[in-house]
Scaffold this motif. Structure first.
Motif, PDB file in Angstrom:
ATOM      1  N   LYS A   4       0.839  -1.197   0.000  1.00  0.00           N
ATOM      2  CA  LYS A   4       0.000   0.000   0.000  1.00  0.00           C
ATOM      3  C   LYS A   4       0.869   1.240   0.000  1.00  0.00           C
ATOM      4  N   ARG A   5       0.607   2.164  -0.910  1.00  0.00           N
ATOM      5  CA  ARG A   5       1.378   3.387  -1.002  1.00  0.00           C
ATOM      6  C   ARG A   5       1.010   4.327   0.125  1.00  0.00           C
ATOM      7  N   LYS A   6       2.028   4.931   0.746  1.00  0.00           N
ATOM      8  CA  LYS A   6       1.769   5.903   1.794  1.00  0.00           C
ATOM      9  C   LYS A   6       1.219   7.181   1.187  1.00  0.00           C
ATOM     10  N   THR A   7       0.056   7.581   1.642  1.00  0.00           N
ATOM     11  CA  THR A   7      -0.573   8.776   1.086  1.00  0.00           C
ATOM     12  C   THR A   7      -0.555   9.951   2.055  1.00  0.00           C
ATOM     13  N   HIS A   8       0.017   9.733   3.260  1.00  0.00           N
ATOM     14  CA  HIS A   8       0.084  10.845   4.195  1.00  0.00           C
ATOM     15  C   HIS A   8       1.344  10.706   5.029  1.00  0.00           C
ATOM     16  N   LEU A   9       1.696  11.771   5.707  1.00  0.00           N
ATOM     17  CA  LEU A   9       2.892  11.769   6.523  1.00  0.00           C
ATOM     18  C   LEU A   9       2.584  11.174   7.883  1.00  0.00           C
ATOM     19  N   PRO A  10       3.537  10.462   8.503  1.00  0.00           N
ATOM     20  CA  PRO A  10       3.330   9.952   9.859  1.00  0.00           C
ATOM     21  C   PRO A  10       3.019  11.091  10.810  1.00  0.00           C
ATOM     22  N   SER A  11       2.185  10.797  11.797  1.00  0.00           N
ATOM     23  CA  SER A  11       1.758  11.830  12.732  1.00  0.00           C
ATOM     24  C   SER A  11       2.943  12.470  13.439  1.00  0.00           C
ATOM     25  N   GLY A  12       2.965  13.814  13.431  1.00  0.00           N
ATOM     26  CA  GLY A  12       3.993  14.552  14.136  1.00  0.00           C
ATOM     27  C   GLY A  12       5.309  14.669  13.411  1.00  0.00           C
ATOM     28  N   LYS A  13       5.398  14.134  12.177  1.00  0.00           N
ATOM     29  CA  LYS A  13       6.652  14.178  11.446  1.00  0.00           C
ATOM     30  C   LYS A  13       6.477  14.986  10.173  1.00  0.00           C
ATOM     31  N   ASN A  14       7.514  15.729   9.811  1.00  0.00           N
ATOM     32  CA  ASN A  14       7.461  16.558   8.623  1.00  0.00           C
ATOM     33  C   ASN A  14       8.843  16.589   7.995  1.00  0.00           C
ATOM     34  N   PRO A  15       8.997  16.085   6.756  1.00  0.00           N
ATOM     35  CA  PRO A  15      10.308  16.125   6.121  1.00  0.00           C
ATOM     36  C   PRO A  15      10.847  17.545   6.064  1.00  0.00           C
ATOM     37  N   GLN A  16      12.141  17.700   6.208  1.00  0.00           N
ATOM     38  CA  GLN A  16      12.739  19.034   6.227  1.00  0.00           C
ATOM     39  C   GLN A  16      12.390  19.803   4.962  1.00  0.00           C
ATOM     40  N   GLY A  17      11.845  20.998   5.149  1.00  0.00           N
ATOM     41  CA  GLY A  17      11.510  21.843   4.022  1.00  0.00           C
ATOM     42  C   GLY A  17      10.134  21.604   3.443  1.00  0.00           C
ATOM     43  N   ASP A  18       9.426  20.558   3.871  1.00  0.00           N
ATOM     44  CA  ASP A  18       8.105  20.285   3.316  1.00  0.00           C
ATOM     45  C   ASP A  18       7.094  21.253   3.917  1.00  0.00           C
ATOM     46  N   LEU A  19       6.253  21.806   3.073  1.00  0.00           N
ATOM     47  CA  LEU A  19       5.266  22.780   3.534  1.00  0.00           C
ATOM     48  C   LEU A  19       4.074  22.094   4.180  1.00  0.00           C
ATOM     49  N   THR A  20       3.637  22.622   5.294  1.00  0.00           N
ATOM     50  CA  THR A  20       2.361  22.282   5.895  1.00  0.00           C
ATOM     51  C   THR A  20       1.668  23.602   6.201  1.00  0.00           C
ATOM     52  N   LEU A  21       0.402  23.545   6.562  1.00  0.00           N
ATOM     53  CA  LEU A  21      -0.313  24.781   6.868  1.00  0.00           C
ATOM     54  C   LEU A  21       0.314  25.483   8.070  1.00  0.00           C
ATOM     55  N   MET A  22       0.752  24.713   9.067  1.00  0.00           N
ATOM     56  CA  MET A  22       1.404  25.315  10.228  1.00  0.00           C
ATOM     57  C   MET A  22       2.728  25.968   9.833  1.00  0.00           C
ATOM     58  N   GLU A  23       3.488  25.319   8.931  1.00  0.00           N
ATOM     59  CA  GLU A  23       4.747  25.890   8.482  1.00  0.00           C
ATOM     60  C   GLU A  23       4.520  27.201   7.745  1.00  0.00           C
ATOM     61  N   ILE A  24       3.470  27.266   6.931  1.00  0.00           N
ATOM     62  CA  ILE A  24       3.165  28.497   6.205  1.00  0.00           C
ATOM     63  C   ILE A  24       2.855  29.622   7.188  1.00  0.00           C
ATOM     64  N   MET A  25       2.064  29.302   8.216  1.00  0.00           N
ATOM     65  CA  MET A  25       1.710  30.335   9.195  1.00  0.00           C
ATOM     66  C   MET A  25       2.939  30.850   9.947  1.00  0.00           C
ATOM     67  N   LYS A  26       3.888  29.940  10.205  1.00  0.00           N
ATOM     68  CA  LYS A  26       5.088  30.344  10.950  1.00  0.00           C
ATOM     69  C   LYS A  26       6.087  31.081  10.055  1.00  0.00           C
ATOM     70  N   ARG A  27       6.383  30.486   8.893  1.00  0.00           N
ATOM     71  CA  ARG A  27       7.463  30.989   8.050  1.00  0.00           C
ATOM     72  C   ARG A  27       7.059  32.160   7.167  1.00  0.00           C
ATOM     73  N   PHE A  28       5.768  32.227   6.818  1.00  0.00           N
ATOM     74  CA  PHE A  28       5.336  33.230   5.850  1.00  0.00           C
ATOM     75  C   PHE A  28       4.228  34.111   6.418  1.00  0.00           C
ATOM     76  N   ALA A  29       4.445  34.564   7.650  1.00  0.00           N
ATOM     77  CA  ALA A  29       3.455  35.443   8.278  1.00  0.00           C
ATOM     78  C   ALA A  29       3.434  36.811   7.620  1.00  0.00           C
ATOM     79  N   THR A  30       4.543  37.177   6.956  1.00  0.00           N
ATOM     80  CA  THR A  30       4.621  38.482   6.294  1.00  0.00           C
ATOM     81  C   THR A  30       4.699  38.289   4.784  1.00  0.00           C
TER      82      THR A  30
END
Length: 336
Positions: A4-30
């Motif tokens: 079965k192909r993995k279609t989502h990221l493991p809970s609490g893990k984020n590959p370095q540099g991968d965008l998530t909604l939380m990352e956008i709010m933190k990194r691109f607030a301006t």
């Protein structure tokens, strides 16, 4: 046994540099931080003048922001053609009054959604002034996702299997039954098993029209699979093989003596998911803008192996060379 192909990221893990909604709010607030992100993905090797193509970094000068003198953030001047430009010139973002961090969030929301995102949802969550502006934002992003050139052919080189089928998208007219197509728009999709899909609006469903699309987008070395429609009979001879299934006899898949599978289930599965996505979110889609929605559905299918962040990052460079004006909306060019 298939894994079965993995279609989502493991809970609490984020590959370095991968965008998530939380990352956008933190990194691109301006807006400035979002502009740097857009510049990085548009110009990975440094700024390039969109007017003359100059890429000599020593001949490109960054202006110091001075709003009193009309020098906006991110403005650069080319030493060759003496013209000014920013990262949004020559893109779908040009002349937009929305800050770039809202553009980035909108890109992420639309690319990360497994189905569709409505303009009303974007209007509420991004605090956009009017529904008209939010809808135009959605259409511009869909236009960016559209692969207008569509270089290469499906099934090319490997002799892969390509399924082709057509469907009708639209509502049901009262008293006419579900088979009535007078108020619907025909769509043809070609899907390579394990590969990509290409969908096109078809103005008139004929053997000539479908054949022209197949010859353009499918390699002659491919194994073509269709239903029993006679519209595919003539063009089917031009491919390595042409296998059909007889839906009228409730035949949906079969294997020949060599074990080769004849089926259009992949194409029909794509149609089913697409229709549920459109009906569940938009309820009604104009035939005029249907190619934009098909472009979004195709892009998500073709990037299904990517994470949501990678899918967004892949979409950003596609904004270049495309304009969609609000006063006189450009028709999508992908269709027959």
């Amino acid at each position: 046994m298939r894994t079965k192909r993995k279609t989502h990221l493991p809970s609490g893990k984020n590959p370095q540099g991968d965008l998530t909604l939380m990352e956008i709010m933190k990194r691109f607030a301006t807006e400035e931080a979002a502009r740097e992100y857009f510049e990085k993905h548009r110009w990975p090797d440094g700024p390039v003048c969109p007017h003359c193509g100059n890429a000599d970094q020593a001949r490109i000068y960054k202006a110091t922001e001075n709003r009193a003198k009309g020098i906006r953030p991110g403005l650069r001047k080319c030493g060759e053609c003496e013209q000014s430009f920013t990262a949004t010139i020559g893109t779908i973002c040009e002349d937009s009054h929305l800050p770039l961090n809202k553009w980035l969030i909108a890109f992420y929301m639309m690319c990360a959604s497994k189905t569709q995102v409505s303009a009303l949802q974007l209007q509420r969550q991004l605090e956009i002034g009017s529904y008209r502006s939010a809808l135009h934002l959605c259409q511009r992003i869909r236009f960016a996702l559209m692969d207008i050139e569509q270089v290469g052919q499906l099934g090319g080189g490997t002799g892969g299997t390509v399924e082709a089928d057509e469907t009708y998208i639209g509502g049901v007219k009262r008293g006419m039954g579900r088979r009535y197509t007078g108020n619907k728009t025909a769509v043809m999709s070609m899907v390579e098993r394990g590969g990509n899909v290409r969908s096109h609006v078809v103005k008139k469903v004929t053997g000539e029209t479908l054949g022209r699309l197949l010859e353009k987008h499918v390699s002659k070395s491919a194994r073509l699979n269709t239903d029993e429609s006679p519209l595919y009979k003539k063009v089917g001879r031009k491919f390595a093989s042409h296998d059909t299934v007889n839906h009228s006899q409730e035949e949906y898949a079969r294997r020949d003596a060599t074990g080769r599978l004849a089926s259009t289930n992949t194409a029909e599965g794509f149609f089913g998911n697409s229709k549920r996505s459109l009906d569940g979110t938009h309820h009604r889609v104009s035939s005029k803008y249907l190619p934009f929605y098909l472009a979004e559905l195709d892009y998500k299918y073709n990037t299904r192996e990517l994470t949501d962040g990678a899918r967004t990052a892949t979409a950003i460079p596609k904004i270049v060379g495309k304009r969609l004006m609000l006063r006189r909306p450009a028709r999508a060019t992908r269709g027959n």
